[in-house]
Design a protein around this motif. Sequence first.
Motif, PDB file in Angstrom:
ATOM      1  N   SER A 202       0.860  -1.181   0.000  1.00 21.25           N
ATOM      2  CA  SER A 202       0.000   0.000   0.000  1.00 21.25           C
ATOM      3  C   SER A 202       0.893   1.227   0.000  1.00 21.25           C
ATOM      4  O   SER A 202       1.673   1.420   0.934  1.00 21.25           O
ATOM      5  CB  SER A 202      -0.903   0.014   1.232  1.00 21.25           C
ATOM      6  OG  SER A 202      -1.453   1.300   1.452  1.00 21.25           O
ATOM      7  N   PRO A 203       0.807   2.078  -1.017  1.00 21.41           N
ATOM      8  CA  PRO A 203       1.617   3.296  -1.025  1.00 21.41           C
ATOM      9  C   PRO A 203       1.361   4.175   0.197  1.00 21.41           C
ATOM     10  O   PRO A 203       2.287   4.796   0.721  1.00 21.41           O
ATOM     11  CB  PRO A 203       1.183   3.995  -2.321  1.00 21.41           C
ATOM     12  CG  PRO A 203       0.647   2.905  -3.185  1.00 21.41           C
ATOM     13  CD  PRO A 203       0.005   1.928  -2.251  1.00 21.41           C
ATOM     14  N   GLU A 204       0.102   4.218   0.655  1.00 21.99           N
ATOM     15  CA  GLU A 204      -0.219   5.041   1.825  1.00 21.99           C
ATOM     16  C   GLU A 204       0.435   4.493   3.084  1.00 21.99           C
ATOM     17  O   GLU A 204       0.976   5.251   3.899  1.00 21.99           O
ATOM     18  CB  GLU A 204      -1.736   5.116   2.005  1.00 21.99           C
ATOM     19  CG  GLU A 204      -2.482   5.845   0.907  1.00 21.99           C
ATOM     20  CD  GLU A 204      -2.797   4.957  -0.291  1.00 21.99           C
ATOM     21  OE1 GLU A 204      -3.344   5.468  -1.286  1.00 21.99           O
ATOM     22  OE2 GLU A 204      -2.475   3.748  -0.232  1.00 21.99           O
ATOM     23  N   VAL A 205       0.375   3.184   3.250  1.00 24.55           N
ATOM     24  CA  VAL A 205       1.002   2.569   4.421  1.00 24.55           C
ATOM     25  C   VAL A 205       2.514   2.751   4.373  1.00 24.55           C
ATOM     26  O   VAL A 205       3.147   3.115   5.370  1.00 24.55           O
ATOM     27  CB  VAL A 205       0.627   1.078   4.510  1.00 24.55           C
ATOM     28  CG1 VAL A 205       1.468   0.367   5.569  1.00 24.55           C
ATOM     29  CG2 VAL A 205      -0.858   0.923   4.835  1.00 24.55           C
ATOM     30  N   ASP A 206       3.110   2.503   3.211  1.00 22.40           N
ATOM     31  CA  ASP A 206       4.556   2.683   3.077  1.00 22.40           C
ATOM     32  C   ASP A 206       4.965   4.117   3.387  1.00 22.40           C
ATOM     33  O   ASP A 206       5.989   4.359   4.057  1.00 22.40           O
ATOM     34  CB  ASP A 206       5.000   2.323   1.657  1.00 22.40           C
ATOM     35  CG  ASP A 206       5.116   0.821   1.433  1.00 22.40           C
ATOM     36  OD1 ASP A 206       4.852   0.056   2.387  1.00 22.40           O
ATOM     37  OD2 ASP A 206       5.467   0.413   0.317  1.00 22.40           O
ATOM     38  N   ALA A 207       4.183   5.076   2.924  1.00 24.33           N
ATOM     39  CA  ALA A 207       4.525   6.484   3.152  1.00 24.33           C
ATOM     40  C   ALA A 207       4.474   6.822   4.639  1.00 24.33           C
ATOM     41  O   ALA A 207       5.344   7.543   5.149  1.00 24.33           O
ATOM     42  CB  ALA A 207       3.572   7.386   2.368  1.00 24.33           C
ATOM     43  N   ALA A 208       3.476   6.304   5.345  1.00 24.20           N
ATOM     44  CA  ALA A 208       3.375   6.572   6.781  1.00 24.20           C
ATOM     45  C   ALA A 208       4.529   5.938   7.540  1.00 24.20           C
ATOM     46  O   ALA A 208       5.103   6.549   8.453  1.00 24.20           O
ATOM     47  CB  ALA A 208       2.037   6.063   7.315  1.00 24.20           C
ATOM     48  N   LEU A 209       4.896   4.719   7.168  1.00 22.15           N
ATOM     49  CA  LEU A 209       5.998   4.039   7.835  1.00 22.15           C
ATOM     50  C   LEU A 209       7.325   4.750   7.587  1.00 22.15           C
ATOM     51  O   LEU A 209       8.139   4.929   8.500  1.00 22.15           O
ATOM     52  CB  LEU A 209       6.086   2.589   7.365  1.00 22.15           C
ATOM     53  CG  LEU A 209       4.944   1.667   7.805  1.00 22.15           C
ATOM     54  CD1 LEU A 209       5.022   0.341   7.061  1.00 22.15           C
ATOM     55  CD2 LEU A 209       4.982   1.436   9.319  1.00 22.15           C
ATOM     56  N   THR A 210       7.555   5.143   6.366  1.00 23.55           N
ATOM     57  CA  THR A 210       8.790   5.855   6.025  1.00 23.55           C
ATOM     58  C   THR A 210       8.857   7.187   6.756  1.00 23.55           C
ATOM     59  O   THR A 210       9.914   7.566   7.281  1.00 23.55           O
ATOM     60  CB  THR A 210       8.873   6.079   4.510  1.00 23.55           C
ATOM     61  OG1 THR A 210       8.802   4.812   3.842  1.00 23.55           O
ATOM     62  CG2 THR A 210      10.176   6.763   4.137  1.00 23.55           C
ATOM     63  N   ALA A 211       7.737   7.889   6.804  1.00 20.63           N
ATOM     64  CA  ALA A 211       7.702   9.167   7.512  1.00 20.63           C
ATOM     65  C   ALA A 211       7.923   8.972   9.008  1.00 20.63           C
ATOM     66  O   ALA A 211       8.552   9.814   9.661  1.00 20.63           O
ATOM     67  CB  ALA A 211       6.364   9.863   7.261  1.00 20.63           C
ATOM     68  N   ALA A 212       7.430   7.871   9.566  1.00 23.50           N
ATOM     69  CA  ALA A 212       7.633   7.595  11.000  1.00 23.50           C
ATOM     70  C   ALA A 212       9.118   7.495  11.321  1.00 23.50           C
ATOM     71  O   ALA A 212       9.602   8.083  12.291  1.00 23.50           O
ATOM     72  CB  ALA A 212       6.903   6.313  11.390  1.00 23.50           C
ATOM     73  N   GLN A 213       9.848   6.759  10.513  1.00 21.65           N
ATOM     74  CA  GLN A 213      11.274   6.582  10.781  1.00 21.65           C
ATOM     75  C   GLN A 213      12.065   7.867  10.561  1.00 21.65           C
ATOM     76  O   GLN A 213      13.137   8.039  11.150  1.00 21.65           O
ATOM     77  CB  GLN A 213      11.837   5.470   9.894  1.00 21.65           C
ATOM     78  CG  GLN A 213      11.363   4.079  10.279  1.00 21.65           C
ATOM     79  CD  GLN A 213      12.144   2.985   9.574  1.00 21.65           C
ATOM     80  OE1 GLN A 213      12.745   3.199   8.523  1.00 21.65           O
ATOM     81  NE2 GLN A 213      12.149   1.796  10.159  1.00 21.65           N
ATOM     82  N   ALA A 214      11.549   8.765   9.746  1.00 21.23           N
ATOM     83  CA  ALA A 214      12.284   9.996   9.427  1.00 21.23           C
ATOM     84  C   ALA A 214      12.054  11.111  10.441  1.00 21.23           C
ATOM     85  O   ALA A 214      12.690  12.163  10.338  1.00 21.23           O
ATOM     86  CB  ALA A 214      11.891  10.482   8.036  1.00 21.23           C
ATOM     87  N   GLN A 215      11.201  10.881  11.416  1.00 19.57           N
ATOM     88  CA  GLN A 215      10.924  11.933  12.401  1.00 19.57           C
ATOM     89  C   GLN A 215      12.166  12.221  13.250  1.00 19.57           C
ATOM     90  O   GLN A 215      12.978  11.325  13.513  1.00 19.57           O
ATOM     91  CB  GLN A 215       9.761  11.531  13.297  1.00 19.57           C
ATOM     92  CG  GLN A 215       8.443  11.418  12.576  1.00 19.57           C
ATOM     93  CD  GLN A 215       8.080  12.677  11.817  1.00 19.57           C
ATOM     94  OE1 GLN A 215       7.944  13.748  12.392  1.00 19.57           O
ATOM     95  NE2 GLN A 215       7.944  12.538  10.499  1.00 19.57           N
ATOM     96  N   PRO A 216      12.313  13.476  13.720  1.00 20.40           N
ATOM     97  CA  PRO A 216      13.504  13.819  14.504  1.00 20.40           C
ATOM     98  C   PRO A 216      13.546  13.167  15.883  1.00 20.40           C
ATOM     99  O   PRO A 216      14.610  13.046  16.476  1.00 20.40           O
ATOM    100  CB  PRO A 216      13.408  15.349  14.618  1.00 20.40           C
ATOM    101  CG  PRO A 216      11.956  15.660  14.422  1.00 20.40           C
ATOM    102  CD  PRO A 216      11.450  14.639  13.456  1.00 20.40           C
ATOM    103  N   THR A 217      12.399  12.734  16.391  1.00 21.75           N
ATOM    104  CA  THR A 217      12.356  12.030  17.674  1.00 21.75           C
ATOM    105  C   THR A 217      11.471  10.800  17.529  1.00 21.75           C
ATOM    106  O   THR A 217      10.566  10.765  16.677  1.00 21.75           O
ATOM    107  CB  THR A 217      11.798  12.915  18.805  1.00 21.75           C
ATOM    108  OG1 THR A 217      10.407  13.192  18.533  1.00 21.75           O
ATOM    109  CG2 THR A 217      12.580  14.211  18.927  1.00 21.75           C
TER     110      THR A 217
END
Length: 550
Positions: free
Chosen positions: A464-479
């Motif tokens: 799912s592109p939406e799921v992948d995007a959320a997961l990738t964004a989660a790991q990229a957070q500063p904290t």
Amino acid sequence: MAPLSRRGFVKLAGCAAGALSLGGVMAACSAEEPRAGGDAPADGPEPSQVVVTMTPGSEPAAGFDPLAGWGAGEHVHEPLIQSTLIATDDDLAFVNDLATAYGCSDDGMTWTFTIRDDVRFTDGEPLTASDVAFTVNGIVNGAGSQADLSMVREAVALDDVTVELRMARPNNALLYTLAVVGIVPEHAYGPDYGTHPVGSGRYVLEQWDRGQQAILRANPGYYGDAPQIERVVVLFMEEDASLAAAQSGLADVAYTSPALAPSTPAGYDLLVCGTVDSRGISLPSVGPDHGPVVVEGDMAYEAGNAVTSDVAVRRALNCGIDRDRMIEHVLDGYGTPAYSVGDGMPWASEAMRVDYDADAARALLDGAGWAAGADGVRARDGVRCAFDLWYPAGDSARQALAYDFADQCAALGVAVSPRGASWDDIYLRQYADPVLWGWGSNSPVELFELTYSQGWGNYALYASPEVDAALTAAQAQPTVEASYPLYQQAQWDPATNTGVAPQGAATWVWLANVDHLYLAREGLRVAAQKPHPHGHGWSLVNNVDKWSWA
């Protein structure tokens, strides 16, 4: 998709109860060295000690080497023999160990750690930032490491107390891995390091008898508080032998199972530890026309399932299983219902919870055209609503869960055939048939890998592109704290109706979080435990230095 091969690292033969000589296993603990709590010899008190049993799979196949997997991999834990940059407290918050301060650049591409200047390895040499860089680079470039530092490009020591971790991509999950990666000495690391480790942690390896025991003794040069337990003896043995060790008075803490818990011997209490050790069934979400999945080199795995590829079936299985009944029947009540691979963790989503409703499950199947046949099994377009469920043959608890699951599915008109096999055989079917897995750790890494389209645990082959995007964004957070809402969004996003929750893709049906049970000798004060990850093993003794005897 990268292969899942962690279980392959720990295939040591167990010590069966009938073949185990308890006296032989404890040869290093002579009659002049009593167990903890025993009478001291006339010439003075002996160091306090505890004797703990663990599963044979807890013995590190490559030795006590963080570059090969000690502390990481399937059963994550603090390495004890080595120090770590950071650690986690009882609430799973990050605290400093070697580090005195750390931070990340705004773009997430550089982490900088300042470390203590008063730490020495057990050979007397100082621990510096060069040792940290050597360890991290060894894991990044090592083929056999189980610690995932693939998000790091390189580590560079700027001076004796400052090290930079330069990232290949932003990923705050780095911190969870660093909390269990032991730092090794660059000057004393070699091929035999796993059997003769030099560290700076709370304990030193005094003795290791492969297949039997490992003995740790408190490090007299440790920079932190001196351990209250000065000697830790770990016996590697199968479940029946573990019970025998307690019954004979040999073990102070012996792991056990719900089936054996009623056999708690006199002088012992049952220690029940909460866990994130989840049992769940992967449900392939693609049909058999998907084609093979190439995982490694020329190795292609059959993929796709004609029944579980129907989302209605997957959703029906999620709401049609009475988890509470299953826990009572199979685990004697020692567990809690599971709805995800991280229930109760800060990144868990309430949307993953599903109420038991067999009528709703039948309605889903009816609505999808799965009609009951004369034998009670549903079918659609000539395809029976039936599938195999694979589980490791040597795991009695998973076997019982598989058969209970099959019984409950039969009442829904779904025919499930449990099949016990070796992991080598199960891996061949992991993308084609449902498999009863055990997962769970004190980090969101497994949630990512079991859900991300290219994750090594995406057995459902869900994308799912939406799921992948959320997961990738989660790991990229500063904290890491900022990542929690995004992990929850990946599990279910009501704005887009996407995610792996039971009302969505339903790629897994999670069954139970199993309690970890131990027989603990009366008078032993076991320190408060963090939620245990998957596996009866070293996580129990994460804080053994804080245990004490009454």
